[in-house]
Design an enzyme around this catalytic site. Structure first.
Site, PDB file in Angstrom:
ATOM      1  N   LYS A  38      -7.543  -9.133  -4.573  1.00  0.00           N
ATOM      2  CA  LYS A  38      -6.067  -9.774  -4.148  1.00  0.00           C
ATOM      3  C   LYS A  38      -5.414 -10.491  -5.571  1.00  0.00           C
ATOM      4  CE  LYS A  38      -2.531 -10.724  -1.333  1.00  0.00           C
ATOM      5  NZ  LYS A  38      -1.856  -9.668  -0.578  1.00  0.00           N
ATOM      6  N   THR A  42      -0.378 -15.832  -1.624  1.00  0.00           N
ATOM      7  CA  THR A  42       0.532 -17.056  -1.500  1.00  0.00           C
ATOM      8  C   THR A  42       0.722 -17.491   0.100  1.00  0.00           C
ATOM      9  OG1 THR A  42       2.394 -15.550  -0.739  1.00  0.00           O
ATOM     10  CG2 THR A  42       1.883 -16.142  -3.051  1.00  0.00           C
ATOM     11  N   GLU A 112      -4.754  -5.045  -3.319  1.00  0.00           N
ATOM     12  CA  GLU A 112      -3.916  -5.327  -2.271  1.00  0.00           C
ATOM     13  C   GLU A 112      -2.624  -6.115  -2.984  1.00  0.00           C
ATOM     14  OE1 GLU A 112      -2.942  -7.435   1.648  1.00  0.00           O
ATOM     15  OE2 GLU A 112      -5.030  -7.109   1.539  1.00  0.00           O
ATOM     16  N   GLY A 115       3.430  -8.027  -0.499  1.00  0.00           N
ATOM     17  CA  GLY A 115       4.668  -7.507  -0.074  1.00  0.00           C
ATOM     18  C   GLY A 115       5.201  -5.955  -0.395  1.00  0.00           C
ATOM     19  N   SER A 174       1.356  -0.717  11.806  1.00  0.00           N
ATOM     20  CA  SER A 174       1.140  -1.246  13.148  1.00  0.00           C
ATOM     21  C   SER A 174       1.787  -0.425  14.123  1.00  0.00           C
ATOM     22  CB  SER A 174       1.821  -2.892  13.252  1.00  0.00           C
ATOM     23  OG  SER A 174       1.864  -3.285  14.223  1.00  0.00           O
TER      24      SER A 174
END
EC number: 6.3.3.3
Length: 234
Positions: A38, A42, A112, A115, A174
């Site tokens: 990562k 944030t 990753e 956003g 999702s």
């Protein structure tokens, strides 16, 4: 999957971290060594578990190496969060160096993003697309299931092509258990509108599964291109 793969969203809060965990779980289940990187976390204070911790929890803490380079307290884009906190920006070259170091000792490294693809890491506008280009790594795009996804997914696909960055396909991050009309149509329309293959759909709420159940079910959500066993969503 082997080598370095960057994971980007076509937006935010659409299941990118859980999708990253699903890809990692499939690779772990196939006996591969996995690391998740990562570049910029944030919205969390020091010591709070972040996205790396969540991927490791779901995919196997004893099987997945985790690395987080910088952390900022405000839940904003990394460039904005760094500027507000008066902290250094995440260096694209440092991200690339860390990914290459992890790749030297792992079969698969998942980087990753934060956003969407063009979210800025620094004041010059560098982002995950630049990291992928420097690494010659493909980008896996996580998209939402419902209304609005065709536009954001198509824009992301155009941005990748403009930068000559390879795409590993899309995953719905999702998917509702009872999809509505828009969700059902998007399964067909996403590949048509983007020219990218749909490589899986992670069910809504998958991140709340017990880790053992998550690892057992993950291959049923992703196609063989991502290390799973599922047929492409249809």
């Amino acid at each position: 999957m082997r080598g370095v793969v960057c994971v980007s969203g076509a937006g935010t809060e659409i299941g990118k971290t859980v999708t990253t965990a699903a890809v990692a779980a499939c690779a772990v289940g196939a006996g591969r060594s996995v690391a998740v990187l990562k570049p910029a976390q944030t919205g969390l204070a020091p010591g709070e578990p972040g996205d790396v911790a969540e991927v490791r929890r779901l995919a196997g803490e004893d099987r997945v190496t985790g690395a987080e380079l910088v952390r900022y307290p405000d839940p904003l884009a990394p460039e904005t969060a760094a500027r507000r906190a008066g902290l250094p920006y995440p260096s694209v070259h440092r991200i690339v160096e860390e990914a290459e170091k992890l790749a030297a000792s792992h079969d698969l490294v998942l980087v990753e993003g934060a956003g969407g693809l063009l979210v800025r890491f620094d004041a010059e506008g560098a982002g995950l697309a630049d990291v992928a280009r420097l690494l010659a790594a493909p980008v896996l795009v996580v998209v939402q299931a419902g209304l609005g996804t065709l536009n954001t997914a198509a824009l992301t696909a155009e941005a990748l092509r403009a930068r000559r960055v390879e795409c590993a396909g899309m995953v719905i991050g999702s998917m509702p258990a009872a999809p509505g009309l828009a969700e059902r149509c998007n399964v067909t329309d996403l590949p048509r509108c983007t020219g990218l293959p749909l490589q899986g759909a992670v069910p809504e709420g998958a991140g709340s599964l017990e880790p053992a159940a998550f690892r057992r079910q993950a291959p049923t959500w992703l196609t063989p291109a991502l290390g799973g066993a599922a047929a492409p969503p249809s």
